[in-house]
Write a protein that holds these residues in place. Structure first.
Motif, short mmCIF file in Angstrom:
data_model
loop_
_atom_site.label_atom_id
_atom_site.label_comp_id
_atom_site.label_asym_id
_atom_site.label_seq_id
_atom_site.Cartn_x
_atom_site.Cartn_y
_atom_site.Cartn_z
N LEU A 43 -9.74 -4.36 -6.90
CA LEU A 43 -8.38 -3.89 -6.67
C LEU A 43 -8.32 -2.37 -6.82
N ASN A 44 -8.87 -1.86 -7.91
CA ASN A 44 -8.84 -0.41 -8.15
C ASN A 44 -9.65 0.36 -7.10
N ALA A 45 -10.81 -0.19 -6.75
CA ALA A 45 -11.67 0.48 -5.76
C ALA A 45 -10.99 0.50 -4.40
N PHE A 46 -10.35 -0.59 -4.04
CA PHE A 46 -9.68 -0.69 -2.73
C PHE A 46 -8.54 0.33 -2.63
N LEU A 47 -7.71 0.40 -3.65
CA LEU A 47 -6.57 1.31 -3.59
C LEU A 47 -7.01 2.77 -3.68
N ALA A 48 -8.08 3.04 -4.44
CA ALA A 48 -8.61 4.41 -4.47
C ALA A 48 -9.12 4.82 -3.10
N ASP B 298 -7.65 7.73 -0.43
CA ASP B 298 -8.53 8.76 0.13
C ASP B 298 -8.64 8.65 1.65
N GLY B 299 -8.14 7.55 2.22
CA GLY B 299 -8.29 7.33 3.66
C GLY B 299 -9.72 7.06 4.04
N ASP B 300 -10.52 6.49 3.13
CA ASP B 300 -11.95 6.25 3.35
C ASP B 300 -12.14 4.91 4.05
N LEU B 301 -12.13 4.92 5.37
CA LEU B 301 -12.22 3.68 6.14
C LEU B 301 -13.53 2.95 5.91
N ALA B 302 -14.62 3.68 5.81
CA ALA B 302 -15.92 3.04 5.62
C ALA B 302 -15.96 2.28 4.29
N ARG B 303 -15.47 2.93 3.25
CA ARG B 303 -15.45 2.28 1.94
C ARG B 303 -14.50 1.10 1.93
N LEU B 304 -13.35 1.25 2.52
CA LEU B 304 -12.39 0.14 2.59
C LEU B 304 -13.00 -1.06 3.31
N TYR C 294 -4.12 -0.26 5.65
CA TYR C 294 -3.80 0.25 4.31
C TYR C 294 -4.16 1.73 4.15
N ALA C 295 -5.12 2.22 4.90
CA ALA C 295 -5.37 3.66 4.91
C ALA C 295 -4.17 4.37 5.52
N GLY C 296 -3.55 3.74 6.50
CA GLY C 296 -2.37 4.32 7.12
C GLY C 296 -1.14 4.26 6.23
N VAL C 297 -1.05 3.22 5.39
CA VAL C 297 0.11 3.05 4.53
C VAL C 297 0.01 3.88 3.25
N GLY D 147 -2.61 6.30 2.61
CA GLY D 147 -3.55 7.40 2.76
C GLY D 147 -3.05 8.74 2.26
N PRO D 148 -3.88 9.79 2.44
CA PRO D 148 -3.59 11.12 1.88
C PRO D 148 -2.25 11.72 2.33
N ARG D 149 -1.74 11.30 3.48
CA ARG D 149 -0.47 11.87 3.97
C ARG D 149 0.74 11.32 3.23
N HIS D 150 0.53 10.27 2.44
CA HIS D 150 1.65 9.61 1.78
C HIS D 150 1.63 9.86 0.28
#
Length: 292
Positions: free
Chosen positions: A182-187, A191-197, A232-235, A237-240
């Motif tokens: 959970l923590n890794a996913f939200l972090a 960060d908008g890290d698509l590869a990690r997500l 979730y990167a879009g929801v 991510g860094p812009r939000h």
């Protein structure tokens, strides 16, 4: 009825309130509806000759179960007009309003993932499953509660268990592992890290979002690691600008997410084999608990 008699009746119900509330909630997936059921059970309890009730807990369990089943049946039609996905109402469990969660069965039977699966059962199947699995009631007592035969209850339980087991393989991760994921996913989302997500999510994972038409949320489930990662990167991510606070909901690690506009969401996951298999986000303000 005298004031003294009403107080005595209320005291008897209050003594069993945590268990009864937990029973109603597991059957309905809604704290609000569970509280309503307990209030109705209390009114019926007031009208009973309590001197003839040898086991109040058993009697009240029967009343609460039957009232909850009536609500389940009535709710099926209302669900057709619900906007988007319906998810169980998250409930804070530190401390638990349902009494001690010292048995694995009691804690696991509150998980969002399992309650979501139980929505696919018939009301009688759900009742038998909850009563036998979470509360360890024998089939003879369940048969009395549901006014069915013991054989019928055994068949209902086996059908319910078969359906649950089809999905249980998708949420076998331990609590520490779910918390880590959970923590890794939200972090990674922040960060908008698509590869990690993408790496954290199972290829066949599904994300459900419940806004109830009152909060911004995807109306349909989001499926697949790539689509989930991008969503979730879009929801988040860094812009939000979002605040994330760890909480315990339904006996499991969760996150309370507050967006810049003040809207609040809860997020929990299911996981197995080191990856996230399910994501459950509740944003309907009628369901998000008052935390923080």
């Amino acid at each position: 009825m005298t004031t003294e008699a009403a107080a005595e009746a209320a005291g008897a119900l209050e003594a069993h309130r945590p268990m009864l509330l937990g029973l109603a909630y597991r059957l309905l997936g809604s704290r609000h509806d569970a509280e309503d059921v307990l209030q109705e059970a209390y009114l019926r309890w007031l009208g009973v000759d309590r001197a003839r009730v040898e086991e109040p807990r058993r009697y009240l369990s029967r009343v609460v179960t039957r009232l909850a089943l009536d609500r389940l049946r009535a709710r099926q039609a209302a669900r057709e007009t619900y906007v988007g996905t319906w998810l169980p109402e998250p409930v804070p469990t530190a401390p638990s309003p349902f009494g001690p969660l010292d048995r694995v069965e009691l804690r696991d039977s509150l998980s969002t993932a399992l309650l979501h699966v139980l929505e696919r059962l018939t009301p009688p199947e759900r009742a038998v499953y909850v009563l036998h699995t979470a509360f360890d009631l024998p089939y003879a007592e369940i048969a009395e509660i549901l006014d069915r035969s013991v054989v019928d209850c055994r068949q209902l339980y086996h059908r319910a268990t078969a359906r649950v087991r089809q999905e249980q393989r998708r949420f076998t991760a331990s609590r520490p592992e779910r918390e880590r994921l959970l923590n890794a996913f939200l972090a990674a989302a922040r960060d908008g890290d698509l590869a990690r997500l993408t790496d954290l999510v199972a290829a066949d994972a599904t994300a459900w979002n419940d806004g109830g038409g009152r909060a911004r949320a995807a109306l349909n489930p989001v499926t697949g690691a790539d689509r989930i990662a991008r969503f979730y990167a879009g929801v988040y991510g860094p812009r939000h600008r979002v605040a994330m606070d760890p909480v315990e909901l339904n006996g499991e690690p969760a996150m309370l997410i507050t967006r810049a506009d003040g809207s609040r969401y809860t997020l929990t996951i299911a996981a197995a084999d080191g990856r996230i298999t399910g994501i459950y986000v509740v944003g309907n303000p009628a369901k998000v608990p008052a935390l923080g």
